[in-house]
Design an enzyme around this catalytic site. Structure first.
Site, PDB file in Angstrom:
ATOM      1  N   GLY A   1       0.760  -1.239   0.000  1.00 53.51           N
ATOM      2  CA  GLY A   1       0.000   0.000   0.000  1.00 53.51           C
ATOM      3  C   GLY A   1       0.790   1.289   0.000  1.00 53.51           C
ATOM      4  O   GLY A   1       0.307   2.308  -0.459  1.00 53.51           O
TER       5      GLY A   1
ATOM      6  N   GLU B   1       4.614   4.078   5.940  1.00 50.94           N
ATOM      7  CA  GLU B   1       3.390   3.271   5.926  1.00 50.94           C
ATOM      8  C   GLU B   1       2.262   4.072   5.292  1.00 50.94           C
ATOM      9  O   GLU B   1       2.221   5.298   5.421  1.00 50.94           O
ATOM     10  CB  GLU B   1       3.039   2.874   7.365  1.00 50.94           C
ATOM     11  CG  GLU B   1       1.779   2.068   7.526  1.00 50.94           C
ATOM     12  CD  GLU B   1       1.821   0.688   6.904  1.00 50.94           C
ATOM     13  OE1 GLU B   1       1.864   0.602   5.656  1.00 50.94           O
ATOM     14  OE2 GLU B   1       1.774  -0.303   7.641  1.00 50.94           O
TER      15      GLU B   1
ATOM     16  N   ASP C   1      -4.164   2.084  11.445  1.00 49.76           N
ATOM     17  CA  ASP C   1      -5.496   2.067  12.060  1.00 49.76           C
ATOM     18  C   ASP C   1      -5.411   1.430  13.442  1.00 49.76           C
ATOM     19  O   ASP C   1      -5.248   2.125  14.420  1.00 49.76           O
ATOM     20  CB  ASP C   1      -6.563   1.460  11.152  1.00 49.76           C
ATOM     21  CG  ASP C   1      -6.148   0.179  10.465  1.00 49.76           C
ATOM     22  OD1 ASP C   1      -5.348  -0.588  11.026  1.00 49.76           O
ATOM     23  OD2 ASP C   1      -6.644  -0.073   9.357  1.00 49.76           O
TER      24      ASP C   1
ATOM     25  N   LYS D   1      -5.946   6.603  11.566  1.00 54.79           N
ATOM     26  CA  LYS D   1      -7.313   6.513  12.073  1.00 54.79           C
ATOM     27  C   LYS D   1      -7.239   6.509  13.605  1.00 54.79           C
ATOM     28  O   LYS D   1      -7.176   5.448  14.227  1.00 54.79           O
ATOM     29  CB  LYS D   1      -7.991   5.235  11.575  1.00 54.79           C
ATOM     30  CG  LYS D   1      -8.252   5.206  10.085  1.00 54.79           C
ATOM     31  CD  LYS D   1      -8.983   3.924   9.705  1.00 54.79           C
ATOM     32  CE  LYS D   1      -9.318   3.881   8.233  1.00 54.79           C
ATOM     33  NZ  LYS D   1     -10.041   2.630   7.893  1.00 54.79           N
TER      34      LYS D   1
ATOM     35  N   ASP E   1      -5.955  -0.640  -1.280  1.00 59.38           N
ATOM     36  CA  ASP E   1      -6.794  -1.511  -2.108  1.00 59.38           C
ATOM     37  C   ASP E   1      -7.949  -2.142  -1.343  1.00 59.38           C
ATOM     38  O   ASP E   1      -7.994  -2.107  -0.119  1.00 59.38           O
ATOM     39  CB  ASP E   1      -5.930  -2.634  -2.693  1.00 59.38           C
ATOM     40  CG  ASP E   1      -5.564  -3.686  -1.658  1.00 59.38           C
ATOM     41  OD1 ASP E   1      -5.852  -4.872  -1.877  1.00 59.38           O
ATOM     42  OD2 ASP E   1      -4.981  -3.324  -0.604  1.00 59.38           O
TER      43      ASP E   1
ATOM     44  N   ARG F   1      -5.770   0.299  -6.141  1.00 64.98           N
ATOM     45  CA  ARG F   1      -4.502   0.961  -5.823  1.00 64.98           C
ATOM     46  C   ARG F   1      -4.125   2.037  -6.843  1.00 64.98           C
ATOM     47  O   ARG F   1      -3.418   2.972  -6.528  1.00 64.98           O
ATOM     48  CB  ARG F   1      -3.360  -0.054  -5.765  1.00 64.98           C
ATOM     49  CG  ARG F   1      -3.449  -1.041  -4.644  1.00 64.98           C
ATOM     50  CD  ARG F   1      -2.155  -1.869  -4.560  1.00 64.98           C
ATOM     51  NE  ARG F   1      -2.306  -3.050  -3.739  1.00 64.98           N
ATOM     52  CZ  ARG F   1      -2.197  -3.078  -2.419  1.00 64.98           C
ATOM     53  NH1 ARG F   1      -1.960  -1.964  -1.762  1.00 64.98           N
ATOM     54  NH2 ARG F   1      -2.339  -4.206  -1.761  1.00 64.98           N
TER      55      ARG F   1
END
Length: 179
Positions: free
Chosen positions: A50, A104, A108, A136, A164, A170
């Site tokens: 990611g 990163e 979360d 988050k 994704d 992505r």
């Protein structure tokens, strides 16, 4: 490419953050890193898959001498964290005595980041910081030293800009939120 909605697998997504908003947040993070590490050489450890877009754009704004390497971990299945971390591709760089920034895409629950900080910290880097595009805060289950946060966001499932949904989404330059 900025559709007013996208469908990935069986889920609908609506626009959430534009490429322009992402670029501004990334430039801000890079500026802080450049200032904090002035005169030092950095090693960026990028968490795949990611983070690849965030890392590429972040590094375009870094004016310091730096190296880049990659580590791959998995903790997601579908739209939620499994809570189990599986290291897929290990780190090959020596970290001892080096200034390391862990890159990163999103933090979360913090499970993955906690495991990575413990694993990388055991190699005794001179410094170890985290640069995450998204955080988050309401999901965070671990106290983490998150020095470089691009954008705090609510607990919504998002895709695009490297993130994704079961492998899809992505490639979008904007970020979309599940409807």
């Amino acid at each position: 490419m900025n559709p007013d909605h996208i469908t990935l697998h069986d889920k609908e997504f609506k626009p959430y953050l534009s490429a322009r908003e992402l670029t501004a947040a990334i430039a801000e993070v890079a500026g802080r890193i450049n200032q904090d590490y002035a005169g030092r050489q950095l090693l960026f450890v990028v968490v795949l898959n990611g983070s690849f877009m965030f890392a590429a754009d972040l590094l375009k704004h870094i004016s310091l001498p730096c190296e880049v390497c990659f580590i791959r971990v998995a903790s997601y299945q579908g739209t939620s964290s499994t809570g189990e971390i599986q290291e897929v591709l290990g780190l090959t760089e020596e970290l001892q005595g080096r200034h390391v920034v862990l890159v990163e895409d999103i933090v979360d629950t913090g499970h993955t980041m906690r495991m990575l900080l413990d694993t990388l910290g055991a190699q005794q880097p001179a410094s170890l910081e985290v640069a995450t595009l998204f955080l988050k805060p309401e999901c965070l289950l671990h106290e983490l030293p998150l020095r470089y946060v691009g954008l705090p966001i609510p607990n919504d499932f998002i895709v695009g800009y490297g993130l994704d949904f079961d492998g899809l989404g992505r490639n979008y330059p904007d970020v979309y939120q599940a409807v």
